[in-house]
Design an enzyme around this catalytic site. Structure first.
Site, mmCIF file in Angstrom:
data_model
loop_
_atom_site.group_PDB
_atom_site.id
_atom_site.type_symbol
_atom_site.label_atom_id
_atom_site.label_comp_id
_atom_site.label_asym_id
_atom_site.label_seq_id
_atom_site.Cartn_x
_atom_site.Cartn_y
_atom_site.Cartn_z
ATOM 1 N N ALA A 243 0.823 -1.214 0.000
ATOM 2 C CA ALA A 243 0.000 0.000 0.000
ATOM 3 C C ALA A 243 0.859 1.267 0.000
ATOM 4 O O ALA A 243 0.351 2.371 0.220
ATOM 5 C CB ALA A 243 -0.950 -0.005 1.177
ATOM 6 N N ASP A 287 4.244 -10.250 -10.508
ATOM 7 C CA ASP A 287 4.649 -11.280 -9.554
ATOM 8 C C ASP A 287 6.175 -11.350 -9.573
ATOM 9 O O ASP A 287 6.770 -11.719 -10.592
ATOM 10 C CB ASP A 287 4.022 -12.620 -9.974
ATOM 11 C CG ASP A 287 4.379 -13.733 -9.003
ATOM 12 O OD1 ASP A 287 5.281 -13.535 -8.155
ATOM 13 O OD2 ASP A 287 3.756 -14.807 -9.096
ATOM 14 N N CYS A 356 9.554 -7.159 8.525
ATOM 15 C CA CYS A 356 9.143 -6.773 9.891
ATOM 16 C C CYS A 356 9.035 -8.047 10.724
ATOM 17 O O CYS A 356 7.994 -8.362 11.278
ATOM 18 C CB CYS A 356 7.837 -5.983 9.880
ATOM 19 S SG CYS A 356 6.467 -6.785 9.061
HETATM 20 C C1 SAM Z 1 5.512 -6.182 3.863
HETATM 21 S S1 SAM Z 1 4.346 -5.914 2.631
HETATM 22 C C2 SAM Z 1 4.962 -4.464 1.895
HETATM 23 C C3 SAM Z 1 4.690 -3.194 2.645
HETATM 24 C C4 SAM Z 1 5.143 -1.981 1.869
HETATM 25 N N1 SAM Z 1 6.531 -2.037 1.498
HETATM 26 C C5 SAM Z 1 4.893 -0.707 2.640
HETATM 27 O O1 SAM Z 1 5.813 -0.144 3.235
HETATM 28 O O2 SAM Z 1 3.750 -0.250 2.642
HETATM 29 C C6 SAM Z 1 4.754 -7.144 1.450
HETATM 30 C C7 SAM Z 1 4.041 -7.058 0.118
HETATM 31 O O3 SAM Z 1 4.517 -8.132 -0.692
HETATM 32 C C8 SAM Z 1 3.553 -8.389 -1.666
HETATM 33 N N2 SAM Z 1 3.849 -9.663 -2.319
HETATM 34 C C9 SAM Z 1 3.650 -10.917 -1.840
HETATM 35 N N3 SAM Z 1 4.043 -11.823 -2.753
HETATM 36 C C10 SAM Z 1 4.513 -11.139 -3.829
HETATM 37 C C11 SAM Z 1 5.032 -11.529 -5.095
HETATM 38 N N4 SAM Z 1 5.154 -12.817 -5.423
HETATM 39 N N5 SAM Z 1 5.376 -10.559 -5.955
HETATM 40 C C12 SAM Z 1 5.246 -9.252 -5.627
HETATM 41 N N6 SAM Z 1 4.756 -8.823 -4.443
HETATM 42 C C13 SAM Z 1 4.394 -9.758 -3.552
HETATM 43 C C14 SAM Z 1 2.254 -8.348 -0.858
HETATM 44 O O4 SAM Z 1 1.152 -8.107 -1.703
HETATM 45 C C15 SAM Z 1 2.534 -7.200 0.129
HETATM 46 O O5 SAM Z 1 1.954 -6.012 -0.333
#
Ligand code: SAM
Length: 416
Positions: A243, A287, A356
């Protein structure tokens, strides 16, 4: 056995029961569930505060409450009965609400919710802690071991701190500081325009938020952005950008940000947020287990999907669901995403990996495995961060005390 006479249950407690039921039943997160319920219910600030305290306090203490209840229950307890017993026990055993008041309130709630008032009455009268409340027993034993391995002597203080209410952290522009002070907020300044803030009403209703002068972010989350160093005027790839909280902080630091995530809906939320802040970024849906068609950048942040084990103060429900198997599943994904991040880092460029989480597998072990697969990368010391941190393998772990989240952060440079 005398069962107290019915009256109307306090709306804060009714709402807390509904939210806890949803969180425990559907594996949803407490924060958005509570937020939605509070928005609909329009409780007074005092009742909203009580509901919040009950939901989070019950989740934070749930393992010891379950242990206290177990000797008094025979067979499986239906979810909504269990919720009443857990929350009632939290009030009686942790908050110290007088036992007769707890029994009265929860019997009334039971009647309203068509749960067995006799059982609630009998159990809440008798429930006692099995011994002095030991903060480490509010975590699964394997996770407490991970914390001890990560933080050593600081672990007991951290276990205690994870049971406290989470403060609100905001990054504020000067106009935001003024606006929140005018609205009667209490602001405690920290480094890097960060403030620990107490407000009498929801942040989203404040002028500072609506005008884009305030961004909620934990100081440890901001430290991941700081770990990239000076990014002003540089192209930066924000991988797994979600987000867009870190994308916003990168854009605020003058970077030319491309944020990539697999979930398109997150880009919509990120765009709205950046618009509110008067900032810009480019969003790409992809992805990252495969390398997308994107130009490599001199600065790359991979804030990878993780277990969230470093955010238990804000998200105590995580500890109730986490298993060593789920850590391994996420570590496998993180390894794949790091390999993609390597492809997207220009020779001579810098790659920051953050999660995190405080588990070994997601932090120091992940980076060690990455460096052995990618000899073209070298670990680098991190620039000064504005949060306390301890060394962890080739990176650091921020220390989850005083409302700071536990993040693992490592910085690596791709050789020319
Ligand atoms: C820890 S959150 C990121 C939070 C973001 N960096 C922030 O500060 O707001 C991890 C993100 O990884 C994404 N994610 C999970 N699997 C993924 C994939 N295979 N390719 C790209 N994004 C992926 C999820 O949708 C999620 O939004």
């Amino acid at each position: 056995m005398t069962v107290p006479t019915p009256k109307k249950a306090n709306p804060a407690r009714s709402l807390a029961m509904r939210v806890l039921g949803t969180v425990l039943e559907s594996a949803s997160f407490a924060a958005p569930t509570l937020d939605d319920a509070l928005q609909q219910a329009r409780l007074s600030a005092r009742d909203a505060g009580l509901a919040t305290h009950l939901v989070y306090g019950t989740l934070r203490h749930l393992p010891v409450l379950d242990a206290a209840l177990a000797p008094l229950l025979r067979g499986p307890t239906p979810l909504h009965t269990r919720v009443l017993l857990l929350c009632g026990s939290f009030e009686k055993l942790v908050l110290g609400t007088p036992p007769h008041a707890v029994v009265n309130e929860y019997v009334t709630l039971a009647r309203q919710g068509k749960q067995p008032p006799g059982l609630i009455n009998a159990v809440l009268r008798r429930v006692e802690l099995l011994g002095p409340l030991d903060p480490q027993s509010t975590l699964p034993a394997w996770l407490a071991d991970e914390y001890r391995a990560a933080y050593g002597d600081a672990a007991p203080a951290i276990f205690q701190s994870l049971l406290e209410p989470q403060p609100l952290w905001l990054r504020l522009r000067p106009a935001g500081v003024e606006a929140l002070e005018e609205e009667g907020g209490t602001l405690e300044p920290g480094a890097n325009d960060m403030y620990r803030v107490q407000l009498g009403r929801p942040l989203r209703d404040s002028a500072a938020f609506r005008q884009g002068w305030a961004q909620p972010i934990n100081p440890a989350s901001l430290a991941c952005v700081q770990a990239l160093g000076d990014v002003s005027g540089q192209p930066v790839l924000d991988l797994a950008g979600g987000a867009g909280v870190k994308a916003a902080m990168l854009a605020a630091a003058g970077a030319n940000v491309t944020s990539v995530d697999v979930v398109e809906g997150k880009h919509r939320a990120a765009r709205r947020n950046l618009e509110r802040l008067g900032l810009q970024a480019r969003f790409v849906t992809a992805d990252l287990t495969a390398t997308p068609d994107l130009s490599p950048a001199p600065a790359v942040l991979l804030d990878a999907p993780c277990t969230g084990s470093g955010t238990l103060r804000a998200h105590p429900e995580i500890k109730l669901r986490l298993t060593p198997a789920s850590v391994q599943e996420l570590a496998d994904l993180q390894g794949q995403l790091l390999d993609t991040a390597a492809q997207l880092t220009l020779p001579g460029g810098v790659l920051v990996y953050s999660v995190c989480s405080v588990t070994h597998a997601e932090g120091p072990d992940m980076v060690e495995g990455f460096l052995s697969r990618h000899p073209e990368f070298q670990p680098e010391p991190l620039p000064d961060l504005d949060v306390p941190a301890v060394p962890s393998g080739q990176g650091v772990l921020t220390v989850p005390l005083d409302g700071i989240d536990g993040f693992f952060i490592a910085r690596m440079r791709r050789q020319d």
